[in-house]
Design a protein around this motif. Structure first.
Motif, PDB file in Angstrom:
ATOM      1  N   ILE A 248       0.845  -1.204   0.000  1.00 46.15           N
ATOM      2  CA  ILE A 248       0.000   0.000   0.000  1.00 46.15           C
ATOM      3  C   ILE A 248       0.875   1.248   0.000  1.00 46.15           C
ATOM      4  O   ILE A 248       0.642   2.195  -0.759  1.00 46.15           O
ATOM      5  CB  ILE A 248      -0.935   0.004   1.232  1.00 46.15           C
ATOM      6  CG1 ILE A 248      -1.965  -1.130   1.122  1.00 46.15           C
ATOM      7  CG2 ILE A 248      -1.652   1.345   1.367  1.00 46.15           C
ATOM      8  CD1 ILE A 248      -2.774  -1.347   2.387  1.00 46.15           C
ATOM      9  N   ILE A 249       1.902   1.254   0.857  1.00 42.97           N
ATOM     10  CA  ILE A 249       2.800   2.411   0.971  1.00 42.97           C
ATOM     11  C   ILE A 249       3.533   2.645  -0.349  1.00 42.97           C
ATOM     12  O   ILE A 249       3.644   3.777  -0.836  1.00 42.97           O
ATOM     13  CB  ILE A 249       3.804   2.193   2.112  1.00 42.97           C
ATOM     14  CG1 ILE A 249       3.064   2.156   3.457  1.00 42.97           C
ATOM     15  CG2 ILE A 249       4.876   3.276   2.128  1.00 42.97           C
ATOM     16  CD1 ILE A 249       3.904   1.633   4.601  1.00 42.97           C
ATOM     17  N   TYR A 253       3.194   5.891  -3.276  1.00 43.38           N
ATOM     18  CA  TYR A 253       4.325   6.705  -3.731  1.00 43.38           C
ATOM     19  C   TYR A 253       4.511   6.623  -5.245  1.00 43.38           C
ATOM     20  O   TYR A 253       4.658   7.647  -5.915  1.00 43.38           O
ATOM     21  CB  TYR A 253       5.607   6.253  -3.033  1.00 43.38           C
ATOM     22  CG  TYR A 253       6.834   7.045  -3.439  1.00 43.38           C
ATOM     23  CD1 TYR A 253       7.128   8.261  -2.827  1.00 43.38           C
ATOM     24  CD2 TYR A 253       7.689   6.594  -4.439  1.00 43.38           C
ATOM     25  CE1 TYR A 253       8.242   9.002  -3.192  1.00 43.38           C
ATOM     26  CE2 TYR A 253       8.803   7.332  -4.816  1.00 43.38           C
ATOM     27  CZ  TYR A 253       9.074   8.531  -4.193  1.00 43.38           C
ATOM     28  OH  TYR A 253      10.174   9.262  -4.571  1.00 43.38           O
ATOM     29  N   PHE A 254       4.506   5.416  -5.795  1.00 37.34           N
ATOM     30  CA  PHE A 254       4.904   5.234  -7.189  1.00 37.34           C
ATOM     31  C   PHE A 254       3.769   5.417  -8.204  1.00 37.34           C
ATOM     32  O   PHE A 254       3.992   5.983  -9.273  1.00 37.34           O
ATOM     33  CB  PHE A 254       5.518   3.840  -7.380  1.00 37.34           C
ATOM     34  CG  PHE A 254       6.950   3.748  -6.922  1.00 37.34           C
ATOM     35  CD1 PHE A 254       7.975   4.313  -7.667  1.00 37.34           C
ATOM     36  CD2 PHE A 254       7.269   3.104  -5.749  1.00 37.34           C
ATOM     37  CE1 PHE A 254       9.291   4.238  -7.244  1.00 37.34           C
ATOM     38  CE2 PHE A 254       8.584   3.018  -5.314  1.00 37.34           C
ATOM     39  CZ  PHE A 254       9.596   3.583  -6.062  1.00 37.34           C
ATOM     40  N   LEU A 255       2.573   4.926  -7.921  1.00 42.05           N
ATOM     41  CA  LEU A 255       1.514   4.937  -8.935  1.00 42.05           C
ATOM     42  C   LEU A 255       1.163   6.345  -9.426  1.00 42.05           C
ATOM     43  O   LEU A 255       1.093   6.572 -10.641  1.00 42.05           O
ATOM     44  CB  LEU A 255       0.269   4.218  -8.404  1.00 42.05           C
ATOM     45  CG  LEU A 255       0.390   2.693  -8.254  1.00 42.05           C
ATOM     46  CD1 LEU A 255      -0.930   2.092  -7.771  1.00 42.05           C
ATOM     47  CD2 LEU A 255       0.806   2.046  -9.571  1.00 42.05           C
ATOM     48  N   TYR A 294       0.973   1.886   9.104  1.00 42.55           N
ATOM     49  CA  TYR A 294       1.826   1.055   9.973  1.00 42.55           C
ATOM     50  C   TYR A 294       1.060   0.632  11.218  1.00 42.55           C
ATOM     51  O   TYR A 294       1.044  -0.548  11.606  1.00 42.55           O
ATOM     52  CB  TYR A 294       3.068   1.801  10.473  1.00 42.55           C
ATOM     53  CG  TYR A 294       3.883   2.528   9.466  1.00 42.55           C
ATOM     54  CD1 TYR A 294       4.020   2.071   8.162  1.00 42.55           C
ATOM     55  CD2 TYR A 294       4.558   3.695   9.822  1.00 42.55           C
ATOM     56  CE1 TYR A 294       4.782   2.773   7.251  1.00 42.55           C
ATOM     57  CE2 TYR A 294       5.322   4.389   8.907  1.00 42.55           C
ATOM     58  CZ  TYR A 294       5.429   3.925   7.628  1.00 42.55           C
ATOM     59  OH  TYR A 294       6.180   4.619   6.741  1.00 42.55           O
ATOM     60  N   CYS A 295       0.456   1.627  11.879  1.00 42.29           N
ATOM     61  CA  CYS A 295      -0.159   1.380  13.185  1.00 42.29           C
ATOM     62  C   CYS A 295      -1.406   0.515  13.076  1.00 42.29           C
ATOM     63  O   CYS A 295      -1.769  -0.184  14.031  1.00 42.29           O
ATOM     64  CB  CYS A 295      -0.503   2.704  13.875  1.00 42.29           C
ATOM     65  SG  CYS A 295       0.966   3.672  14.305  1.00 42.29           S
ATOM     66  N   LEU A 296      -2.066   0.552  11.936  1.00 43.22           N
ATOM     67  CA  LEU A 296      -3.282  -0.257  11.759  1.00 43.22           C
ATOM     68  C   LEU A 296      -2.966  -1.645  11.220  1.00 43.22           C
ATOM     69  O   LEU A 296      -3.656  -2.612  11.566  1.00 43.22           O
ATOM     70  CB  LEU A 296      -4.253   0.461  10.816  1.00 43.22           C
ATOM     71  CG  LEU A 296      -4.889   1.752  11.348  1.00 43.22           C
ATOM     72  CD1 LEU A 296      -5.734   2.406  10.263  1.00 43.22           C
ATOM     73  CD2 LEU A 296      -5.748   1.475  12.579  1.00 43.22           C
ATOM     74  N   ARG A 297      -1.938  -1.756  10.376  1.00 42.31           N
ATOM     75  CA  ARG A 297      -1.677  -3.020   9.688  1.00 42.31           C
ATOM     76  C   ARG A 297      -0.536  -3.836  10.302  1.00 42.31           C
ATOM     77  O   ARG A 297      -0.581  -5.061  10.275  1.00 42.31           O
ATOM     78  CB  ARG A 297      -1.338  -2.729   8.221  1.00 42.31           C
ATOM     79  CG  ARG A 297      -2.428  -2.004   7.450  1.00 42.31           C
ATOM     80  CD  ARG A 297      -3.578  -2.893   7.082  1.00 42.31           C
ATOM     81  NE  ARG A 297      -3.135  -4.013   6.251  1.00 42.31           N
ATOM     82  CZ  ARG A 297      -3.938  -4.987   5.839  1.00 42.31           C
ATOM     83  NH1 ARG A 297      -5.198  -4.999   6.199  1.00 42.31           N
ATOM     84  NH2 ARG A 297      -3.473  -5.965   5.088  1.00 42.31           N
TER      85      ARG A 297
END
Length: 326
Positions: A248-249, A253-255, A294-297
């Motif tokens: 997801i991260i 950034y890239f898409l 980060y904190c959710l996954r």
């Protein structure tokens, strides 16, 4: 010669921000941008605090996340305060030298971010495709070496762009149609042919963007093949879930960046305001959203956050109970 004499008269640039925005919305836009900046700082500082206070997070993956949080804070601090003041205090001017300094850090931190995401993909690639070698290859010392290397080698291309762009004769307009200083926004104002300067800069951007992206695509294709070979369905889901956070991260950034570059190649054009909105979204949304992901996954991060939250709630309840009993 006239152009070179006028170069000295350009002592500052003017950042227009969203050029078509009416003044009645300036307060709202500055408040939104300030909120984004505040959330970005608090969220990423929380990640750094959790890492510093929980030894359970001292793992290769979280060392990479730590680097990303530091990079996100620096990038937001480089870009947002100036554009916030543009709308909050009606101050859009930035000195000639400060604009080039901002340009350097915009491209430098963008390059660092790209190489950090490369490390993320490498982490998951080794963890799933070579699980027995993972702990041997991605040690803390190796991650430290990779991280330092990313921060060092990322300096080369942005420094080259600044060194080549700074001495150019700027005798045209000093108005930059953007929310921050970048290479294109500055060099289009030079009264000289920018092709010799634009081509190396574009090549550098492609290497920085497409190099890590090529490995990321390769690594996740390899991961999918490795996961497909797992007979147990539950094992497949578990393996994929460990990649979902980073995927997801990386996509955030890239898409959007690839979309903008491909659009320019195939001839799709946007208005100045639409282009600026797209760039601001893919530049500023990920630093704010990443820590929430980060904190959710991430299980370890989520547990560390809950532990810190409970530490502060329980003493308060104890204090209230003691006061009520007395």
């Amino acid at each position: 010669m006239l152009c070179y004499r006028n170069h000295s008269s350009v002592t500052e640039f003017i950042l227009t921000g969203f050029a078509g925005l009416h003044q009645e919305y300036y307060g709202l836009v500055s408040a939104v941008l300030f909120f984004v900046y505040l959330v970005t700082l608090i969220a990423n500082a929380t990640v750094i605090f959790l890492f510093a206070t929980n030894r359970s997070l001292h793992k290769p993956m979280y060392y990479i996340i730590l680097n990303l949080s530091v990079c996100d804070i620096l990038f937001s601090t480089t870009t947002l305060p100036k554009i916030i003041s543009r709308y909050w205090f009606r101050s859009g001017s930035i000195s000639f030298t400060a604009c080039f300094i901002q340009m350097y850090f915009v491209h430098y931190l963008g390059s660092v971010n790209s190489f950090i995401l490369f490390q993320m993909a490498l982490d998951r690639y080794l963890a799933i495709c070579y699980p027995f070698r993972y702990s041997l290859v991605l040690t803390k010392s190796n991650i430290l070496i990779l991280s330092i290397t990313a921060w060092i080698i990322s300096k080369a291309f942005p420094l080259m762009m600044v060194i080549r762009a700074y001495p150019l004769p700027y005798c045209a307009s000093n108005i930059i149609t953007h929310c921050f200083c970048d290479h294109i926004g500055i060099t289009v104002l030079a009264c000289t042919d920018r092709t010799p300067y634009a081509t190396p800069a574009f090549t550098a951007a492609m290497v920085t963007l497409l190099g890590p992206l090529a490995f990321i695509i390769f690594s996740y294709c390899s991961i999918l093949i490795a996961v497909y070979k797992i007979a147990n369905v539950q094992g497949r889901l578990k393996s994929l879930s460990t990649c979902s956070t980073q995927l997801i991260i990386i996509s955030l950034y890239f898409l959007p960046r690839c979309f903008v570059y491909l659009a320019s190649v195939v001839g799709i054009t946007f208005s100045a305001d639409v282009r600026i909105v797209i760039i601001m979204l893919y530049s500023l949304a990920p630093p704010m959203i990443n820590p929430l992901i980060y904190c959710l996954r991430a299980k370890d991060m989520r547990e560390s956050l809950l532990k810190q939250f409970c530490k502060r709630i329980v003493p308060r309840k104890a204090q209230v109970a003691a006061i009520s009993n007395s």
